[in-house]
Design a protein around this motif. Structure first.
Motif, PDB file in Angstrom:
ATOM      1  N   GLU A 170       1.013  -1.346   0.135  1.00 47.97           N
ATOM      2  CA  GLU A 170      -0.147  -0.150  -0.036  1.00 47.97           C
ATOM      3  C   GLU A 170       0.854   1.268  -0.027  1.00 47.97           C
ATOM      4  O   GLU A 170       1.918   1.422   0.854  1.00 47.97           O
ATOM      5  N   ILE A 171       0.671   2.232  -0.827  1.00 46.92           N
ATOM      6  CA  ILE A 171       1.463   3.365  -0.936  1.00 46.92           C
ATOM      7  C   ILE A 171       0.591   4.459  -1.630  1.00 46.92           C
ATOM      8  O   ILE A 171      -0.549   4.374  -2.015  1.00 46.92           O
ATOM      9  N   TYR A 172       0.983   5.647  -1.084  1.00 49.51           N
ATOM     10  CA  TYR A 172       0.347   6.874  -1.499  1.00 49.51           C
ATOM     11  C   TYR A 172       0.596   7.358  -2.843  1.00 49.51           C
ATOM     12  O   TYR A 172       1.884   7.133  -3.228  1.00 49.51           O
ATOM     13  N   ILE A 173      -0.269   7.961  -3.648  1.00 47.86           N
ATOM     14  CA  ILE A 173       0.134   8.560  -4.704  1.00 47.86           C
ATOM     15  C   ILE A 173       1.037   9.421  -4.859  1.00 47.86           C
ATOM     16  O   ILE A 173       2.017   9.190  -6.027  1.00 47.86           O
ATOM     17  N   ARG A 174       1.543  10.134  -4.205  1.00 51.87           N
ATOM     18  CA  ARG A 174       2.688  11.095  -4.339  1.00 51.87           C
ATOM     19  C   ARG A 174       4.145  10.321  -3.836  1.00 51.87           C
ATOM     20  O   ARG A 174       5.054  10.445  -4.571  1.00 51.87           O
ATOM     21  N   GLU A 175       4.007   9.354  -3.022  1.00 53.28           N
ATOM     22  CA  GLU A 175       5.063   8.414  -2.968  1.00 53.28           C
ATOM     23  C   GLU A 175       5.562   7.596  -4.043  1.00 53.28           C
ATOM     24  O   GLU A 175       6.492   7.532  -4.460  1.00 53.28           O
ATOM     25  N   HIS A 217      -4.487  -1.809  -7.251  1.00 58.42           N
ATOM     26  CA  HIS A 217      -2.916  -1.915  -7.171  1.00 58.42           C
ATOM     27  C   HIS A 217      -2.185  -1.427  -6.016  1.00 58.42           C
ATOM     28  O   HIS A 217      -1.058  -1.123  -6.119  1.00 58.42           O
ATOM     29  N   GLY A 218      -3.239  -1.264  -4.830  1.00 64.03           N
ATOM     30  CA  GLY A 218      -2.700  -0.568  -3.789  1.00 64.03           C
ATOM     31  C   GLY A 218      -1.965   0.666  -3.461  1.00 64.03           C
ATOM     32  O   GLY A 218      -1.228   1.407  -2.792  1.00 64.03           O
ATOM     33  N   ILE A 219      -2.755   1.611  -4.510  1.00 67.85           N
ATOM     34  CA  ILE A 219      -2.110   2.997  -4.436  1.00 67.85           C
ATOM     35  C   ILE A 219      -3.278   4.178  -4.202  1.00 67.85           C
ATOM     36  O   ILE A 219      -4.362   3.850  -4.921  1.00 67.85           O
ATOM     37  N   TYR A 220      -3.119   4.957  -3.435  1.00 69.65           N
ATOM     38  CA  TYR A 220      -4.430   5.502  -2.808  1.00 69.65           C
ATOM     39  C   TYR A 220      -3.947   7.195  -2.543  1.00 69.65           C
ATOM     40  O   TYR A 220      -2.928   7.457  -2.316  1.00 69.65           O
ATOM     41  N   HIS A 221      -4.912   7.920  -2.505  1.00 69.87           N
ATOM     42  CA  HIS A 221      -4.980   9.356  -2.393  1.00 69.87           C
ATOM     43  C   HIS A 221      -4.787   9.396  -0.852  1.00 69.87           C
ATOM     44  O   HIS A 221      -3.672  10.411  -0.350  1.00 69.87           O
ATOM     45  N   THR A 222      -5.455   8.815  -0.044  1.00 76.29           N
ATOM     46  CA  THR A 222      -5.125   8.924   1.296  1.00 76.29           C
ATOM     47  C   THR A 222      -5.423   7.304   1.923  1.00 76.29           C
ATOM     48  O   THR A 222      -5.563   6.482   0.912  1.00 76.29           O
TER      49      THR A 222
END
Length: 406
Positions: A170-175, A217-222
């Motif tokens: 799990e990872i944030y969009i900006r990362e 794909h585990g990518i989120y804004h928050t």
């Protein structure tokens, strides 16, 4: 220079889009640029001084051997009807404009695609590379996805697709953007384009919005939260972190990271597990001896893992899905069954609800009807064919929020 570059670039654009540029023309072809009110409005504006200037530019280009002027009625120095490209001067014209020939741009793109083909083996990236290569080799446009002048941007885009498919955390969009592009904001600018590519090059995502595709794909804004409530007891991490959901009227939201350590307590019986498509319905709905889970439209891997873990713990429970009675709702239901392997049943999604809440139904759009016809041709939707046929016959659909708990 304004009129000079406009005329020459227009001629080169026509040349690059013609069979002549690829040596595939079977008859003599002459590339021309017509002087019309649309193409050259200033030339026909009697209040403008541009008429003489444009004549001077055209005559200068003719002196350079780049074009041949065709005068209207063969009356020289009167009105220009069109100009013809002098093909033997193509290389000189490109150099004059400091413009890279399209063929050279295509060669650079193909070299990048070949390189990426060797290192990007994920399904969507591979299909996308193949499609682009085929289109470019056939002289067809790819501007829907790429700018031929920027091969390095192509490299970044396809690497981002491959990274998305390979991502296991799990990872944030900006990362994720920093990981792909070295800049925290670039991914958001390509957000819609990436969603479009995933929808087009994989049947798994054709009906998902872009947020759902990234979440898959585990990518989120928050932080990614799953809301659950009802008759159940869970343990997160250590044995001392036990939560009895029965004491929480509106349930609890758990982050994706916490869900990896979540365990269900078997001693608290669960007769039904109900996934709910919309948040409003989740918050106001209650059902005895049941666990309710907010699905949020299309489920993602985090939610699927939660459901699979529940199915392992409570294999004898009844598994139900409650969603909108529309094409999207049934697609989400079918996708849920297919991806989890759990025998979900559609719940409160039948003809009875359409009849009972008929005053709240909405008319099917033309797109709805087309998609509905597609579902009626797919064997995997056989279980819900009766309600789909009813919807098609009456041209109606119903939002989940219209159904009232009795």
């Amino acid at each position: 220079m304004l009129y000079e570059t406009r005329i020459l670039n227009a001629l080169l654009n026509s040349y690059e889009n013609s069979l002549l540029s690829r040596g595939e023309n079977k008859v003599a072809v002459h590339i021309s640029y017509a002087f019309t009110k649309k193409n050259m409005p200033a030339y026909f504006d009697e209040s403008s001084m541009a008429y003489e200037e444009i004549h001077g530019v055209a005559e200068h280009l003719e002196e350079l051997g780049f074009i041949k002027i065709i005068w209207k009625g063969n009356q020289k120095n009167h009105i220009i009807q069109k100009v013809l490209l002098c093909e033997e001067k193509i290389s000189e014209i490109y150099a004059y404009l400091h413009r890279t020939p399209k063929k050279r741009q295509e060669e650079k793109q193909l070299a990048v695609l070949q390189e990426l083909k060797e290192i990007c083996h994920t399904p969507i990236a591979s299909r996308f590379i193949f499609w682009l290569s085929e289109r470019i080799c056939a002289g067809k446009t790819v501007k829907e996805y790429l700018n031929l002048e920027e091969p390095e941007e192509t490299r970044k885009l396809i690497r981002a697709i491959s990274f998305m498919e390979e991502n296991q955390e799990e990872i944030y969009i900006r990362e994720f953007s920093i990981r792909c592009f070295g800049d925290s904001k670039i991914l958001e600018k390509r957000w819609s384009l990436l969603g479009k590519i995933f929808r087009r090059f994989s049947d798994d995502y054709e009906d998902m919005d872009t947020d759902a595709i990234f979440a898959e794909h585990g990518i989120y804004h928050t932080p990614n939260y799953v809301y659950i409530k009802g008759n159940g007891c869970i343990q997160i991490g250590s044995k001392h972190s036990m939560i009895d959901l029965r004491g929480l009227k509106q349930g609890i939201g758990l982050s994706g990271e916490d869900l990896y350590t979540l365990q269900w307590i078997k001693q608290v019986p669960v007769k039904q597990v109900i996934t709910i498509e919309n948040l409003t319905t989740f918050f106001r709905w209650e059902e005895e001896n049941s666990i309710l889970i907010y699905l949020g439209g299309y489920h993602n891997e985090v939610r699927r893992n939660l459901l699979k873990k529940m199915y392992e713990t409570f294999p004898d429970a009844r598994y139900l899905h409650f969603g909108d009675i529309d094409v999207g709702g049934f697609e989400i239901y079918q996708d849920l069954c297919r991806r989890t392997g759990i025998p979900f049943e559609p719940w409160l999604m039948g003809m009875e609800q359409l009849k009972k809440y008929q005053s709240y139904t909405k008319k099917l759009t033309e797109n709805d009807q087309k998609r509905l016809e597609g579902l009626l041709e797919k064997e995997e939707y056989r279980k819900v064919w009766p309600v789909l046929c009813y919807m098609a016959e009456h041209g109606e659909k119903l939002e989940q929020e219209s159904i009232i708990k009795e």
